[in-house]
Every structure is written in C-alpha cells, then in structure tokens.
Design an enzyme around this catalytic site. Structure first.
Site, PDB file in Angstrom:
ATOM      1  CB  SER A 126     -63.308  47.256  15.556  1.00  0.00           C
ATOM      2  OG  SER A 126     -62.020  46.965  16.063  1.00  0.00           O
ATOM      3  CG  ASP A 143     -57.637  41.963  16.167  1.00  0.00           C
ATOM      4  OD1 ASP A 143     -57.586  42.635  17.219  1.00  0.00           O
ATOM      5  OD2 ASP A 143     -58.531  42.106  15.316  1.00  0.00           O
ATOM      6  CG  HIS A 171     -59.850  50.970  17.788  1.00  0.00           C
ATOM      7  ND1 HIS A 171     -61.178  51.298  17.930  1.00  0.00           N
ATOM      8  CD2 HIS A 171     -59.807  49.620  17.585  1.00  0.00           C
ATOM      9  CE1 HIS A 171     -61.910  50.188  17.834  1.00  0.00           C
ATOM     10  NE2 HIS A 171     -61.105  49.180  17.615  1.00  0.00           N
TER      11      HIS A 171
END
Length: 207
Positions: A126, A143, A171
């Site tokens: 990630s 983010d 993801h």
C-alpha cells in the site's frame, strides 16, 4: 530481485521474496506511515491482527523495527544501521507521511542508490508500494497529504522514489475500505495521461 511491491500485506508471491533473500536475511521494517495512529492502538493491532516483524521472523528471517524518526537529519547513522540489511520493508498507512520520513532521514537517497545497484531489496504494501513511483500525484484521492505529527516537515513531498517508471494504485477492485478511492485515483491518473498500474489485494509487482 530489486522490488517487491504489494497491494496488501505480503501478497501472493511471498515465496519468491523468501527465495531471493535466503535464510536469516536481515530485514528492516518501517512503520512510519502509521505514525499518526496512537502508539497503544498500533501495539494492539500488532498483537491481535498482524505484526510484520513477527511474520518475517516466523519465516526464518532476522527482522527488526526501524523508526525513521530517530534518524531525521542523520542519514550517515541510518546508512550505518542498514549495513548488512538485505530487505527494507515499508508497511501501509499514509503514503505522504511515509514519504516525508524517507526524505527527512535520507532513506530516499539511500534506496535510490542501493536498490538500483543491487545492494538492497525494497518492498512494501500500500503506502510502502506507492512511494516507489515517480510521483505521488493522484494519491491524494486515497491519502490525506496534510497528515503530519510532531517532528515531521509540514510540506507534503510529491516526488516519489522513482524506482518504477509509473504510479501504483493499490486496493483496486478489492474488498477494501479504500477500493472506491483507488478507482478514483486510477481514473484521475488515466485522465491526466500518467502511466500507472493498478494492484488488487493479493497482487504483487516483482522486479
């Protein structure tokens, strides 16, 4: 092997990484991407959900926690600490916080030199994967670039490590809370004409 970039945790090619490292290889595990989470919550997660250091050690490697905050402004000491380390592994969390930690400690320059020269393997999941790209543009859809904690520079670092020539979106298409944001990030990168690759949870990019 130079790079092992996973969408979530160790991914489905962990055996390849183990074979590349060999038994008892030293592994430095970096968790600065979650420095915004209270220490007691991080400890509880490691104890009850998943502890990367314990996982690596359970596979016969010699892993230890490496807190980049203790090396801010002292890249020479960081380089000495990493002597003999075969894999630098960065866990998930906030990619912008991790990228700040890499710059302030000098790890970014060290990785660019040692990974390209074959002295180190770099891996992560990630946030740990996406910082390998040339840029973090588009990842602000996943983010928050303004997340900082004490000791960190307030300005986001938008430049990635440049270890791969494209952006990574983890993801994507997965049963993960960030899957929708990942789709948005991938769509933005495509609209900008920026080279990128998406990774589903379980998938790993190995170079």
């Amino acid at each position: 092997m130079r790079l092992y970039l996973s969408s979530f945790r160790m991914g489905d090619r962990f055996g390849e990484l183990m074979r590349a490292l060999g038994p008892r290889a030293k592994v430095a595990v970096i968790s600065n991407a979650v420095d915004f989470i209270p220490a007691e919550d991080r400890t509880a997660h490691a104890r009850t959900v998943f502890d990367p250091v314990q996982h690596f050690n359970g596979q016969g490697l010699d892993a230890f926690d490496l807190d980049l905050r203790t090396f801010f402004g002292d890249p020479a000491r960081l380089e000495a600490t990493l002597d003999g380390v075969r894999l630098v592994w960065a866990n998930g969390g906030n990619a912008f916080l991790l990228r700040r930690a890499m710059r302030q400690s000098g790890l970014d320059a060290l990785l660019r030199r040692e990974v390209s020269g074959g002295g180190l393997v770099y891996g992560g999941w990630s946030a740990g994967a996406v910082v390998a790209a040339p840029t973090l543009r588009g990842l602000e859809l996943m983010d928050d670039p303004e997340v900082v904690v004490a000791g960190y520079d307030p300005e986001p670092v938008w430049e990635g490590l440049g270890l791969v020539p494209f952006s990574l979106v983890p993801h994507f298409g997965s049963q993960h809370p960030e899957a929708e944001a990942a789709a948005q990030a991938a769509a933005w990168l495509a609209a900008q004409g920026l080279p990128h690759r998406t990774l589903r949870d379980g998938e790993v990019l190995v170079i």
